[in-house]
Design an enzyme around this catalytic site. Structure first.
Site, PDB file in Angstrom:
ATOM      1  N   ASP A 119       0.807  -1.221   0.000  1.00 39.93           N
ATOM      2  CA  ASP A 119       0.000   0.000   0.000  1.00 39.93           C
ATOM      3  C   ASP A 119       0.838   1.268   0.000  1.00 39.93           C
ATOM      4  O   ASP A 119       1.885   1.359   0.638  1.00 39.93           O
ATOM      5  CB  ASP A 119      -0.929   0.035   1.208  1.00 39.93           C
ATOM      6  CG  ASP A 119      -1.793   1.296   1.198  1.00 39.93           C
ATOM      7  OD1 ASP A 119      -2.361   1.593   0.142  1.00 39.93           O
ATOM      8  OD2 ASP A 119      -1.848   1.988   2.220  1.00 39.93           O
TER       9      ASP A 119
ATOM     10  N   HIS B 136      -3.242  -1.663  -3.567  1.00 37.04           N
ATOM     11  CA  HIS B 136      -3.417  -0.237  -3.887  1.00 37.04           C
ATOM     12  C   HIS B 136      -3.424  -0.150  -5.403  1.00 37.04           C
ATOM     13  O   HIS B 136      -2.417  -0.427  -6.052  1.00 37.04           O
ATOM     14  CB  HIS B 136      -2.234   0.528  -3.276  1.00 37.04           C
ATOM     15  CG  HIS B 136      -2.181   1.984  -3.622  1.00 37.04           C
ATOM     16  ND1 HIS B 136      -2.239   2.963  -2.675  1.00 37.04           N
ATOM     17  CD2 HIS B 136      -2.049   2.622  -4.807  1.00 37.04           C
ATOM     18  CE1 HIS B 136      -2.156   4.152  -3.258  1.00 37.04           C
ATOM     19  NE2 HIS B 136      -2.028   3.971  -4.550  1.00 37.04           N
TER      20      HIS B 136
ATOM     21  N   ASP C  32      -8.035   4.645   5.827  1.00 40.46           N
ATOM     22  CA  ASP C  32      -6.771   5.065   5.206  1.00 40.46           C
ATOM     23  C   ASP C  32      -6.182   6.252   5.984  1.00 40.46           C
ATOM     24  O   ASP C  32      -5.646   7.202   5.389  1.00 40.46           O
ATOM     25  CB  ASP C  32      -6.972   5.408   3.729  1.00 40.46           C
ATOM     26  CG  ASP C  32      -5.643   5.582   2.979  1.00 40.46           C
ATOM     27  OD1 ASP C  32      -4.588   5.282   3.561  1.00 40.46           O
ATOM     28  OD2 ASP C  32      -5.676   6.023   1.816  1.00 40.46           O
TER      29      ASP C  32
ATOM     30  N   HIS D 281      -0.019  13.506   8.503  1.00 45.77           N
ATOM     31  CA  HIS D 281       1.116  14.288   8.001  1.00 45.77           C
ATOM     32  C   HIS D 281       1.307  15.512   8.885  1.00 45.77           C
ATOM     33  O   HIS D 281       0.342  16.059   9.418  1.00 45.77           O
ATOM     34  CB  HIS D 281       0.896  14.742   6.555  1.00 45.77           C
ATOM     35  CG  HIS D 281       0.944  13.620   5.570  1.00 45.77           C
ATOM     36  ND1 HIS D 281       2.100  12.914   5.311  1.00 45.77           N
ATOM     37  CD2 HIS D 281      -0.015  13.066   4.799  1.00 45.77           C
ATOM     38  CE1 HIS D 281       1.835  11.977   4.404  1.00 45.77           C
ATOM     39  NE2 HIS D 281       0.564  12.042   4.089  1.00 45.77           N
TER      40      HIS D 281
HETATM   41 ZN   LIG Z   1      -3.346   3.192  -0.513  1.00 50.00          ZN
END
Ligand SMILES: [Zn+2]
Length: 431
Positions: free
Chosen positions: A154, A181, A307, A311
């Site tokens: 992923d 992915h 998901d 960040h």
């Molecule tokens: Zn992904």
């Protein structure tokens, strides 16, 4: 540990087709009984759940915890606690850390850190290919022995069809889920958002639906060829949903994810170059968003996953092209799902619990989870579906704040989360 008796809540457990006001008794980390009028055993802690909904603990099969390597964004500990605050009792951690999780020692590290976290259970995944380079398969058997529940590259696709076929055949010998992915890099190029009118207007390079569609098509064919378990991550396109629907009808062993952002937002959220709406796969058109919603409704997309991609704000506060992809999701997923899908009448509450607990536990073969049947693990989410709240990233337990949902009014939140019969998160009245 003392027994726990959760009294008088509406118990919604699709794994046993249950939706009724009942008591839930937890003893020694397991569900001992569910029924009416259970007497509290000696020394039991009693939780009054009247007016609340009691469900099997929520399971998120797609989170990025950033450790090792990027602990300024998230650690396994902060991620597991953010998960608990969002109502999740189990999360499955992606292996695209720095370095990537491609050997048994790294898998063992994630597992051990998760156990120390005091939050949700953390299950590691391992890479499909060494360093996610797409050239050499990892040792699946060793990864499993160390505690990996699935393999995935992923963050990146497995570019070579031949390589993915080998991975699926190898995984089949362990009946191991292979999570993918879906992105053809030759079609996605250096795109930073959805290809379409908004991208044209903003002068940004678009990622076409086709980049995802052709890989979903390829991998469904390969899953059918090999008979292995394929798990398609974060589906964002109309055709992708349709291809999975048709493959399921043919009996292909495929499970698939919808994310709250893909069923809530469109690429219009990127207007004004909002980097908090930059994600991969990108937010797409209204027709795509509606198809994802229908996929959740009819079970084509049987799993809701966040998901969760933390960040640091420095990184997100760059020019749109330079900012990293991804948003945090653990603490908004339940509210978004309830508000967007249940409160609108698209799905009912048991279906929400199925998509957020039972189905994800099944997809990753997490035994004893996603159910309140007698003998299951004492992982329980208690939620207040009448709660109204506003998303305030400053209150997140996650170390990161990158969300496009700041200020959004939501309904439903977890008020208490129990893992193995122990309360790991409890809403205080302060908020
Ligand atoms: Zn992904």
């Amino acid at each position: 540990m003392n027994p726990v008796l959760i009294r008088g809540g509406r118990v919604v457990d699709p794994s046993q087709r249950m939706d009724a006001v009942a008591d839930v008794l937890l003893v020694d980390g397991r569900v001992a009984r569910v029924g009416q009028g259970i007497d509290a055993p000696e020394g039991a802690e009693t939780i009054d759940a009247s007016g609340l909904v009691v469900t099997p603990g929520l399971v998120d099969v797609h989170v990025h915890l950033r450790e090792p390597g990027q602990e300024h964004k998230e650690t396994i500990r902060t991620g597991a606690r953010a998960a608990a605050a969002g109502g999740f009792t189990t999360v499955v951690a992606m292996p695209n850390t720095d370095p990537p999780i491609d050997d048994p020692a790294a898998v063992g590290f994630v597992l051990a850190e998760g156990m120390r976290s005091g939050g949700a259970r953390v299950f590691p995944t391992g890479c499909i290919t060494m360093r996610q380079q797409g050239e050499q398969l990892t040792e699946f058997g060793e990864l499993i022995n160390a505690g990996a529940v699935a393999v995935t590259d992923d963050g990146k696709p497995v570019v070579s069809g031949g390589m993915l076929r080998m991975a699926l055949e190898y995984a089949l010998t362990f009946d191991l889920p292979v999570a993918v992915h879906e992105e053809d890099p030759t079609l996605a190029r250096k795109g930073t958002m959805n290809e379409g009118i908004v991208a044209s207007r903003l002068g940004l390079t678009g990622i076409p639906n086709a980049a995802e569609d052709v890989m979903i098509a390829r991998d469904l064919v390969l899953a059918e060829l090999t008979g292995a378990r394929l798990h398609v991550q974060h589906v964002s396109t109309r055709l992708g949903v349709q291809l999975i629907r048709e493959a399921k009808a043919r009996g292909v062993r495929v499970t698939a994810e919808a994310t709250p952002h893909h069923f809530t937002l469109t690429d219009a959220a990127v207007e004004a170059y909002r980097t908090d709406a930059k994600m991969n796969p990108p937010l797409r058109s209204e027709a795509d968003r509606d198809a994802v919603r229908q996929g959740v409704r009819d079970g084509t997309l049987d799993v809701i996953a966040t998901d969760h991609a933390p960040h640091h704000y420095d990184e997100k506060e760059q020019a749109f092209e330079d900012a990293p992809f991804g948003i945090v999701g653990l603490e908004t997923a339940l509210g978004l799902t309830y508000t967007e899908l249940v409160a609108t009448g698209l799905i009912d509450l048991p279906t929400m619990v199925e998509r957020m607990s039972c189905a994800p536990a099944r997809a990753m073969k997490l035994d004893g989870m996603g159910s309140l049947a007698e003998g299951s693990l004492a992982d329980v989410t208690i939620m207040d579906v009448r709660a109204e709240w506003t998303v305030n990233p400053a209150s997140f337990l996650s170390m990161s704040r990158n969300t496009p949902f700041t200020g959004r009014a939501l309904r439903c939140r977890a008020v208490r989360t129990l893992v193995g019969g122990r309360t790991v998160w409890r809403e205080t009245q302060a908020g």
